[in-house]
Write a protein that holds these residues in place. Structure first.
Motif, PDB file in Angstrom:
ATOM      1  N   GLY A 125       0.823  -1.359  -0.130  1.00 13.38           N
ATOM      2  CA  GLY A 125       0.076  -0.031   0.105  1.00 13.38           C
ATOM      3  C   GLY A 125       0.934   1.204  -0.081  1.00 13.38           C
ATOM      4  N   ALA A 126       0.245   2.191  -0.444  1.00  9.69           N
ATOM      5  CA  ALA A 126       1.114   3.520  -0.639  1.00  9.69           C
ATOM      6  C   ALA A 126       1.571   4.057   0.789  1.00  9.69           C
ATOM      7  CB  ALA A 126       0.204   4.786  -1.260  1.00  9.69           C
ATOM      8  N   GLN A 127       0.894   4.074   1.776  1.00  4.62           N
ATOM      9  CA  GLN A 127       1.362   4.411   3.173  1.00  4.62           C
ATOM     10  C   GLN A 127       2.371   3.605   3.501  1.00  4.62           C
ATOM     11  OE1 GLN A 127       0.551   7.023   4.186  1.00  4.62           O
ATOM     12  NE2 GLN A 127       0.208   7.469   6.447  1.00  4.62           N
ATOM     13  N   GLN A 128       2.307   2.240   3.638  1.00  4.96           N
ATOM     14  CA  GLN A 128       3.390   1.513   3.936  1.00  4.96           C
ATOM     15  C   GLN A 128       4.766   1.593   2.880  1.00  4.96           C
ATOM     16  OE1 GLN A 128       3.143  -2.934   3.922  1.00  4.96           O
ATOM     17  NE2 GLN A 128       1.643  -2.603   5.832  1.00  4.96           N
ATOM     18  N   LYS A 129       4.562   1.909   1.884  1.00  3.41           N
ATOM     19  CA  LYS A 129       5.748   2.401   1.076  1.00  3.41           C
ATOM     20  C   LYS A 129       6.376   3.713   1.312  1.00  3.41           C
ATOM     21  CE  LYS A 129       8.272   2.991  -2.883  1.00  3.41           C
ATOM     22  NZ  LYS A 129       9.556   2.463  -2.890  1.00  3.41           N
ATOM     23  N   HIS A 130       5.428   4.644   1.889  1.00  3.63           N
ATOM     24  CA  HIS A 130       5.866   6.054   2.423  1.00  3.63           C
ATOM     25  C   HIS A 130       6.721   5.753   3.619  1.00  3.63           C
ATOM     26  CE1 HIS A 130       5.962  10.191   3.676  1.00  3.63           C
ATOM     27  NE2 HIS A 130       5.053   9.878   4.408  1.00  3.63           N
ATOM     28  N   TYR A 131       6.010   4.818   4.425  1.00  4.46           N
ATOM     29  CA  TYR A 131       6.851   4.569   5.635  1.00  4.46           C
ATOM     30  C   TYR A 131       8.313   3.821   5.434  1.00  4.46           C
ATOM     31  CZ  TYR A 131       7.513   1.744   9.893  1.00  4.46           C
ATOM     32  OH  TYR A 131       7.959   1.089  11.253  1.00  4.46           O
ATOM     33  N   VAL A 132       8.081   2.881   4.472  1.00  2.00           N
ATOM     34  CA  VAL A 132       9.697   2.353   4.237  1.00  2.00           C
ATOM     35  C   VAL A 132      10.516   3.465   3.548  1.00  2.00           C
ATOM     36  CG1 VAL A 132      10.674   0.612   2.552  1.00  2.00           C
ATOM     37  CG2 VAL A 132       8.691  -0.061   3.711  1.00  2.00           C
ATOM     38  N   ASP A 133      10.031   4.345   2.789  1.00  2.00           N
ATOM     39  CA  ASP A 133      10.956   5.403   2.349  1.00  2.00           C
ATOM     40  C   ASP A 133      11.341   6.307   3.287  1.00  2.00           C
ATOM     41  OD1 ASP A 133      10.599   4.308  -0.577  1.00  2.00           O
ATOM     42  OD2 ASP A 133       9.179   5.578  -0.948  1.00  2.00           O
ATOM     43  N   LEU A 134      10.461   6.524   4.343  1.00  4.80           N
ATOM     44  CA  LEU A 134      10.788   7.530   5.264  1.00  4.80           C
ATOM     45  C   LEU A 134      12.109   6.790   6.298  1.00  4.80           C
ATOM     46  CD1 LEU A 134       7.628   9.121   6.890  1.00  4.80           C
ATOM     47  CD2 LEU A 134       9.494  10.259   5.853  1.00  4.80           C
TER      48      LEU A 134
END
Length: 358
Positions: A125-134
């Protein structure tokens, strides 16, 4: 008489690789049926052709999901039924919190680690992807939200990846043993037996990612350490990937102690759900306190998950919403009674706060 009925659109897709198509469709076309149900369009398979019918938005969503998931299957990316549902929701903009469709390939294709046996671990999901990138781009990251959103699991996967790539020398996993009040000496058994129930979720995540022999070796030589938060006091943790789980159960003093343990070439991830503190009533959560203090500090990332990001059984998200609705109703009823009585009966807390400002 004006016809307000939505126009029906039909799309036909043809696929060349029968194995990838079968991986996409699943047994008895179960995954196609999930796409149909989630997107709201009719989906039919005949031979190597898929026909989609429905209104414009539903057809566009189903088409994009089928095309992108087929490409992932063609590349050898394992797909589960949950992956298919989340992909459709992501394209609809629901999971991403966006106003329109979002591409899914960059999310599902970002494999963090592939265990020797099992499916690759990647953001779903996009939020998990955002988390991983952070986490990849910051030295400290706070991740908050309900259970089942992958906060801790993804953090452990990123830690294992960093260790295997020799970006860090060790992994340190910790959480407050709040149920025992950190007074572990009063519990029966050895120290390991006393703390194991509180640290078991972290052990389970590691067992998913590393074979038993390697994990045992890492635990024995201290490359991976799992310990209660109280054991962090007085230490400087350099060259480490440090994860503080269940951080909503820390006090502000404990959180300050933990964050100031960080040394050079280290990365810290703090996870928790500020609505679910087990602290005594009136005690402010160290997680909430820290989020207010660190906001805007360069090098610190913050990500907030919601029930839309839950990656467990779909009923988990529904249960979270039901509990939140119940808690809001109770809070509103308490506030109404306080208004009628015209007095402050000890100061009711907001749902999940269970604390006062210090």
């Amino acid at each position: 008489m004006t016809n307000h009925a939505k126009s029906i659109r039909r799309e036909k897709l043809a696929f060349d690789d029968p194995e990838a198509l079968q991986a996409l469709c699943g047994s008895n076309n179960a995954r196609l049926k999930l796409i149909e149900r989630t997107a709201g369009a009719q989906v039919h398979l005949r031979g190597n052709e898929v026909t989609i019918e429905g209104d414009e938005a539903a057809v566009q969503t189903a088409k994009a999901a089928i095309e992108q998931l087929y490409d992932l299957a063609l590349a050898g990316t394992p797909l589960s039924s949950d992956d298919v549902v989340r992909a459709v929701r992501l394209l609809q903009g629901e999971a991403a919190g966006q106003g329109g469709p979002a591409p899914i390939q960059h999310v599902f294709g970002d494999t963090i680690i592939t265990p020797r046996a099992g499916r690759p671990i990647a953001p779903k999901g996009a939020q998990q992807k955002h988390y991983v990138d952070l986490v990849r781009g910051n030295d400290i990251v706070f991740a908050t939200g309900p259970a089942g959103t992958g906060k801790t699991y993804l953090a452990v996967a990123l830690a294992v990846r960093a260790l295997l790539d020799k970006q860090v020398k060790r992994i340190i996993l910790t959480r407050p043993a709040i149920e025992a009040g950190e007074r572990l000496g009063f519990l029966p058994g050895t120290l390991e037996e006393k703390i194991d129930p509180y640290l078991r979720p972290l052990h389970d995540a590691l067992h998913d990612m590393l074979d038993s022999d390697r994990l045992d070796r890492f635990m024995a030589d201290g490359t991976i350490e799992i310990a209660p938060l109280a054991f962090m006091r007085g230490r400087t943790l350099s060259g480490s990937f440090i994860i503080l789980d269940e951080a909503q159960n820390t006090t502000p003093e404990q959180m300050k102690m933990f964050l100031t343990r960080m040394g050079f070439e280290s990365k810290v991830v703090v996870t928790g759900d500020i609505t679910q503190t087990d602290l005594p009533r009136g005690q402010r959560s160290g997680l909430r306190d820290a989020l207010e203090l660190v906001d805007g500090i360069r090098g610190i990332g913050i990500v907030q998950f919601s029930d839309a990001d839950v990656v467990r059984h779909p009923l988990v998200a529904a249960l979270i919403r039901a509990y939140d609705k119940r808690d809001r109703s109770r809070f509103e009823a308490r506030e109404a009674r306080r208004g009628e009585q015209g007095s402050d009966e000890g100061g009711a807390a907001k749902p999940g706060d269970n604390e006062v400002d210090s």
